[in-house]
Design a protein around this motif. Sequence first.
Motif, short mmCIF file in Angstrom:
data_model
loop_
_atom_site.label_atom_id
_atom_site.label_comp_id
_atom_site.label_asym_id
_atom_site.label_seq_id
_atom_site.Cartn_x
_atom_site.Cartn_y
_atom_site.Cartn_z
N ILE A 295 -36.88 -90.41 -42.76
CA ILE A 295 -38.32 -90.29 -42.52
C ILE A 295 -38.82 -91.27 -41.45
CG2 ILE A 295 -39.05 -91.93 -44.31
CD1 ILE A 295 -40.69 -88.51 -43.49
N SER A 296 -38.13 -92.37 -41.23
CA SER A 296 -38.60 -93.34 -40.22
C SER A 296 -38.55 -92.77 -38.81
CB SER A 296 -37.79 -94.64 -40.29
OG SER A 296 -36.44 -94.41 -39.96
N PHE A 297 -37.74 -91.73 -38.57
CA PHE A 297 -37.74 -91.09 -37.26
C PHE A 297 -38.92 -90.11 -37.12
CE2 PHE A 297 -33.09 -92.04 -37.63
CZ PHE A 297 -33.04 -92.95 -36.58
N LEU A 354 -36.22 -88.06 -30.68
CA LEU A 354 -35.61 -88.53 -31.93
C LEU A 354 -36.04 -87.68 -33.11
CD1 LEU A 354 -35.89 -92.40 -31.46
CD2 LEU A 354 -34.02 -90.86 -30.83
N ALA A 355 -37.30 -87.25 -33.14
CA ALA A 355 -37.77 -86.42 -34.25
C ALA A 355 -37.06 -85.07 -34.25
CB ALA A 355 -39.27 -86.23 -34.17
N ILE A 356 -36.93 -84.45 -33.07
CA ILE A 356 -36.25 -83.16 -32.99
C ILE A 356 -34.78 -83.33 -33.33
CG2 ILE A 356 -35.53 -81.34 -31.38
CD1 ILE A 356 -38.25 -81.83 -29.93
N ALA A 357 -34.15 -84.37 -32.79
CA ALA A 357 -32.73 -84.61 -33.09
C ALA A 357 -32.51 -84.81 -34.59
CB ALA A 357 -32.24 -85.84 -32.33
N THR A 358 -33.40 -85.57 -35.22
CA THR A 358 -33.26 -85.86 -36.65
C THR A 358 -33.44 -84.60 -37.49
OG1 THR A 358 -34.08 -88.10 -36.27
CG2 THR A 358 -34.10 -87.29 -38.53
N SER A 359 -34.45 -83.81 -37.17
CA SER A 359 -34.69 -82.59 -37.93
C SER A 359 -33.48 -81.66 -37.83
CB SER A 359 -35.95 -81.89 -37.40
OG SER A 359 -36.38 -80.89 -38.29
N LEU A 360 -32.94 -81.52 -36.63
CA LEU A 360 -31.75 -80.68 -36.45
C LEU A 360 -30.55 -81.28 -37.17
CD1 LEU A 360 -32.13 -79.81 -32.65
CD2 LEU A 360 -32.65 -78.31 -34.60
N ALA A 361 -30.42 -82.61 -37.14
CA ALA A 361 -29.29 -83.27 -37.80
C ALA A 361 -29.31 -83.03 -39.31
CB ALA A 361 -29.31 -84.76 -37.49
N ARG A 399 -35.11 -99.14 -44.99
CA ARG A 399 -34.08 -99.41 -46.00
C ARG A 399 -33.40 -98.11 -46.43
NH1 ARG A 399 -36.11 -100.85 -50.45
NH2 ARG A 399 -38.30 -101.32 -50.03
N LEU A 400 -34.19 -97.03 -46.55
CA LEU A 400 -33.60 -95.74 -46.90
C LEU A 400 -32.67 -95.22 -45.81
CD1 LEU A 400 -36.77 -94.04 -48.43
CD2 LEU A 400 -34.68 -94.67 -49.66
N LEU A 401 -33.03 -95.48 -44.54
CA LEU A 401 -32.16 -95.08 -43.45
C LEU A 401 -30.85 -95.85 -43.49
CD1 LEU A 401 -31.60 -93.60 -40.79
CD2 LEU A 401 -32.90 -95.38 -39.59
N GLU A 402 -30.91 -97.13 -43.74
CA GLU A 402 -29.69 -97.96 -43.83
C GLU A 402 -28.75 -97.44 -44.90
OE1 GLU A 402 -30.40 -102.57 -42.65
OE2 GLU A 402 -31.45 -101.87 -44.43
N ASP A 403 -29.30 -96.88 -45.96
CA ASP A 403 -28.50 -96.43 -47.10
C ASP A 403 -27.96 -95.01 -46.93
OD1 ASP A 403 -28.97 -98.84 -48.32
OD2 ASP A 403 -30.64 -98.12 -49.54
N CYS A 404 -28.09 -94.44 -45.72
CA CYS A 404 -27.66 -93.05 -45.50
C CYS A 404 -26.60 -93.00 -44.40
CB CYS A 404 -28.86 -92.19 -45.15
SG CYS A 404 -28.47 -90.42 -45.05
N PRO A 405 -25.31 -93.15 -44.74
CA PRO A 405 -24.28 -93.14 -43.70
C PRO A 405 -24.19 -91.83 -42.94
CG PRO A 405 -23.30 -93.08 -45.91
CD PRO A 405 -24.76 -93.38 -46.08
N GLU A 406 -24.58 -90.72 -43.59
CA GLU A 406 -24.47 -89.42 -42.91
C GLU A 406 -25.40 -89.36 -41.69
OE1 GLU A 406 -23.58 -88.81 -47.33
OE2 GLU A 406 -25.08 -89.88 -46.11
#
Length: 446
Positions: A295-297, A354-361, A399-406
């Motif tokens: 969500i931070s992206f 970054l938002a588009i890349a993240t949504s697609l990811a 913190r939630l992003l750090e905890d998501c290796p994927e």
Amino acid sequence: MGVLEDFLKANSITEIESTLPDMTGNARGKFYPTRKFLSEEEGRLPETVLVQSVTGDWASNHYDIVDARDRDMILVPDTNTLRIVPWADEPTAQVINDCFDTEGNPHPLASRTILRHVLALFEKEGLRPVIAPEMEFYLIQKNNDPDYELKPAAGRSGRRETARRSYSIDAANEFNPVIDTLYAYCEAQNLDVDTLIHESGAAQMEINFLHGDPLDLADQVFVFKRTMRETAIKHDIHATFMAKPMQNEPGSAMHIHQSLIDIKTGKNIFNDNGKYSESFYNYLGGLQKYTPNAISFFAPNVNSYRRFAPEMAAPVNMKWGVDDRTAGLRIPVSSPEAFRIENRFPGSDCNPYLAIATSLACGYLGIKEKLRPTEPSGEEAAIEIEEIELARTLEEALRLLEDCPEICNIMGQQFVDAYIGVKRTEFETFNKVISSWEREHLLLNV
């Protein structure tokens, strides 16, 4: 340089803005006289401009991310992004660059690099994403003192709006001179803007883009935000893409419609003989699973999280539903060939690349992991909107992003470390400011 030179000569260009998006999605770069630009073998810019905070500060981990010698990176103009600058006094062109390190590798901290990488993952699967962004923004009275609250801009009548006027033709026509200039600037730059509407807030507008290639549309949003700000200034007002600029008005979003095309057949893989396909559900499941961590992206600034509040026309849950604007993931009613998913989480303050890349990811991970979404929202979704299922602050989101290796692996660990460092610096800078609310309610009462 053939295409570049031909364009510059055909338009009698005397100056060039050589740009790139920084981490916030704002333009960095250099101005060149045309002759100097054409004679220069390769553009250069310090790589540190990619990782500067919105306040102009550096992250505490800055020199863990970039070389302590403050090295240059190499800029390579993307000729597909060549456009004139219609608001310039002299004949001026603009171009967006891709960034490379001195060894010739795509720079891992550049926003365009991240989006190109995600698109390459889909290409390996024989898929081509298609997106269509929708941009919301406010027209506001000029604000030269940040201690004063923002006010909606007054239109032709000289009066500011005081009531909700969603889709009002007359309310939009109040700003007809601004809109005319905007469309003229967009046409001059070949921006694929579609419709413009008056949104829910006072002097809040939304402009939609035609669907197309994700990188091209990220470039167009990048250019559009500059264009809208320049348009407003020409008419002695300001335009803001802050996610939540005014306390009692709705926030502004960048909704992203997305679908996937099979490269070989040209067919939308979300369509299975008129029904939603397994890939559609997998992609949707990926968005549901990974959006909370990513969500931070979509909400990259401290102000972004003020938008995620109950009853403020913003998504606060991970539900999905057909034609349901109370859900974070909306499925528009459409013909099977146009089946798509609308991601309503990104704010208009996000970096579009970054938002588009993240949504697609997120969708990509859903397909690779064969995830399934929850059941769609029912008639009670609007009632259930009170339940907030997202981070409420930028610090929590990081913190939630750090905890998501994927997500970290897809975006690149070096980039994620840089992003978290920069955004934590912004959060800590913000956290030092004592607000008027604290002085009003805590000064003599605690």
